[in-house]
Design an enzyme around this catalytic site. Structure first.
Site, PDB file in Angstrom:
ATOM      1  CE  LYS A  14      43.853  32.584  47.266  1.00  0.00           C
ATOM      2  NZ  LYS A  14      44.069  34.012  47.617  1.00  0.00           N
ATOM      3  NE  ARG A  88      37.723  35.632  54.313  1.00  0.00           N
ATOM      4  CZ  ARG A  88      37.226  36.427  53.378  1.00  0.00           C
ATOM      5  NH1 ARG A  88      36.959  35.956  52.174  1.00  0.00           N
ATOM      6  NH2 ARG A  88      36.962  37.694  53.650  1.00  0.00           N
ATOM      7  CG  ASP A 145      37.243  37.565  57.236  1.00  0.00           C
ATOM      8  OD1 ASP A 145      38.038  36.606  57.268  1.00  0.00           O
ATOM      9  OD2 ASP A 145      36.904  38.142  56.190  1.00  0.00           O
ATOM     10  N   GLY A 207      39.920  45.274  48.563  1.00  0.00           N
ATOM     11  CA  GLY A 207      39.264  45.738  49.784  1.00  0.00           C
ATOM     12  C   GLY A 207      40.328  46.359  50.670  1.00  0.00           C
ATOM     13  NE  ARG A 280      47.136  44.679  38.654  1.00  0.00           N
ATOM     14  CZ  ARG A 280      46.884  43.381  38.544  1.00  0.00           C
ATOM     15  NH1 ARG A 280      47.880  42.530  38.365  1.00  0.00           N
ATOM     16  NH2 ARG A 280      45.643  42.932  38.617  1.00  0.00           N
ATOM     17  CG  ASN A 330      53.017  43.783  45.401  1.00  0.00           C
ATOM     18  OD1 ASN A 330      54.120  43.259  45.261  1.00  0.00           O
ATOM     19  ND2 ASN A 330      51.971  43.119  45.876  1.00  0.00           N
ATOM     20  CD  GLU A 379      43.721  37.352  54.397  1.00  0.00           C
ATOM     21  OE1 GLU A 379      42.639  37.563  54.961  1.00  0.00           O
ATOM     22  OE2 GLU A 379      43.978  37.728  53.235  1.00  0.00           O
TER      23      GLU A 379
END
EC number: 2.7.2.1
Length: 410
Positions: A14, A88, A145, A207, A280, A330, A379
């Protein structure tokens, strides 16, 4: 300057390219299913999203693919425009108490910590080396982290196990989500106008963890030696009696590793509900009256409230409770269920303000004894900020060294 934030998994990469210090996202993307001929490459700019399925057999190919795409799509003209890359890295152990410039030494130190994060650090290292090969002259940084939690006192990070386990094998609580906690802490210090603020942060995505922060420093957190410790999550069990592992291994004729895998991948929401690891889906099933979905959510909320109450006592009061990450930002139902159970502390929810999704908002009433906020985490931006900070530090150090040399030699 353009800085790339990178988050690599064993089969994914990512990324986000940002203009700093303006904090502007230029492009973001994801390469999934690395190692197959059905890899998915997605790239998104402000006004366009491209997606393609192709063969990507390793991280090196993935890195070359995304960098080539930046040029082909005219996001950048040359690779020289990228002046920094932040990676990361999950586990920094006790070696790193801050983000670190990537050198041969720091990379070797990260490799030495693979035993502590065998699923994550090796993938992080592969990605780092891939970027270093393609961008050898670019300033690159590892953002861990765990570093934010290195301020925890021993009484909070040590387990009551034989002490030599810690001395010989570094068995202790390390925590996770540190980059997010650092970002949220800095945001809250600005919002509250207090550097010495006492804050409890609930980072709730697939998580989930919590962190107690005092004067900008982590004093305790729920995740431990691995992210398996703490509250139940999408697929993780959270805290259980360790004796269960041996018991189930014997009853189910499984290895200890298989049982641990079940606790990591088949527990939490998924394990209790039998429906899904996705909040969800769980919330939809709760609306339908599914009792297992209700139970899975109640177990998680109960454990979260336990931690918040514990941290309230640890901090001797709190200035703010903060919800962040996918669920925290959310789900009004998630936040409401937690705050209702904390009414004994005098916290009062504003139902209307609590409807907010993905935006910063104070969600408690004016007469609430504790303020509760929704604050979106970022992040990728936090990683880019650390790259910029360390690069500026190095530039200033180089100038000081040159000045010192001039004075000595002149």
């Amino acid at each position: 300057m353009k800085i790339m934030s990178v988050n690599s998994g064993s089969s994914s990469l990512k990324f986000q390219l940002l203009e700093m210090p303006q904090q502007e996202v230029i492009v973001s993307g994801l390469v999934e299913r690395i190692g197959s001929n059905q890899a998915v490459f997605t790239m998104k700019t402000k006004d366009k999203k491209d997606k393609q399925v192709l063969e990507v057999l390793n991280h090196q190919t993935a890195v070359e693919l995304l960098l080539d795409a930046l040029i082909q799509k005219k996001v950048i003209n040359t690779l020289e425009e990228i002046e920094g890359v932040g990676h990361r890295v999950v586990q920094g152990g006790e070696i790193f108490s801050d983000s670190a410039v990537l050198t041969e030494k720091t990379l070797a130190q990260i490799e030495s910590l693979c035993d502590l994060a065998p699923l994550h650090n090796p993938a992080n290292i592969i990605s780092i080396k891939a970027f270093q090969k393609v961008l050898p002259q670019v300033f690159q940084v590892a953002v861990f982290d765990t570093t934010f939690h290195q301020s925890m006192p021993a009484v909070n990070f040590l387990y009551a196990t034989p002490y030599y386990w810690y001395q010989k094998y570094q068995i202790r609580k390390y925590g996770a989500h540190g980059t997010s906690y650092k970002y949220i802490t800095e945001q809250m210090q600005q919002i509250l106008g207090k550097k010495n603020a006492k804050i409890i942060i609930c980072h709730a995505g697939n998580g989930v963890s919590l962190c107690a922060v005092d004067s900008g420093k982590s004093v305790d957190t729920s995740m431990g030696f691995t992210p398996l410790e703490g509250v139940p999550m999408g697929t993780r069990s959270g805290n259980i009696d360790p004796a269960v592992v041996k018991f189930i291994a014997e009853k189910e004729n499984k290895t200890v590793a298989c049982v641990i895998d079940d606790l990591n991948k088949k527990s939490g929401y998924l394990g209790v509900s039998g429906i899904s690891n996705d909040t969800r889906d769980i919330l939809a099933s709760i609306k339908e009256g599914n009792q297992q979905a209700i139970l899975s959510h109640d177990i998680q909320v109960k454990r979260i409230v336990d931690y918040i109450a514990s941290y309230y006592v640890l901090l001797k009061g709190v200035d703010a409770l903060v919800f962040t990450a996918g669920i925290g930002e959310n789900s009004s139902f998630f936040r409401s269920e937690i705050i209702k159970r904390l009414s004994v502390l005098g916290i009062k929810l504003d139902e209307e303000k609590n409807k907010v999704q993905g935006k910063q908002e104070l969600i408690t009433t004016f007469d609430s004894a504790i303020k509760a906020f929704v604050v979106p985490t970022n992040e990728e931006l936090a990683i880019a900020q650390d790259v910029l900070r360390l690069q500026q530090n190095q530039t200033n150090q180089d100038k000081d060294d040159q000045q010192e040399c001039f004075c000595c030699c002149g």
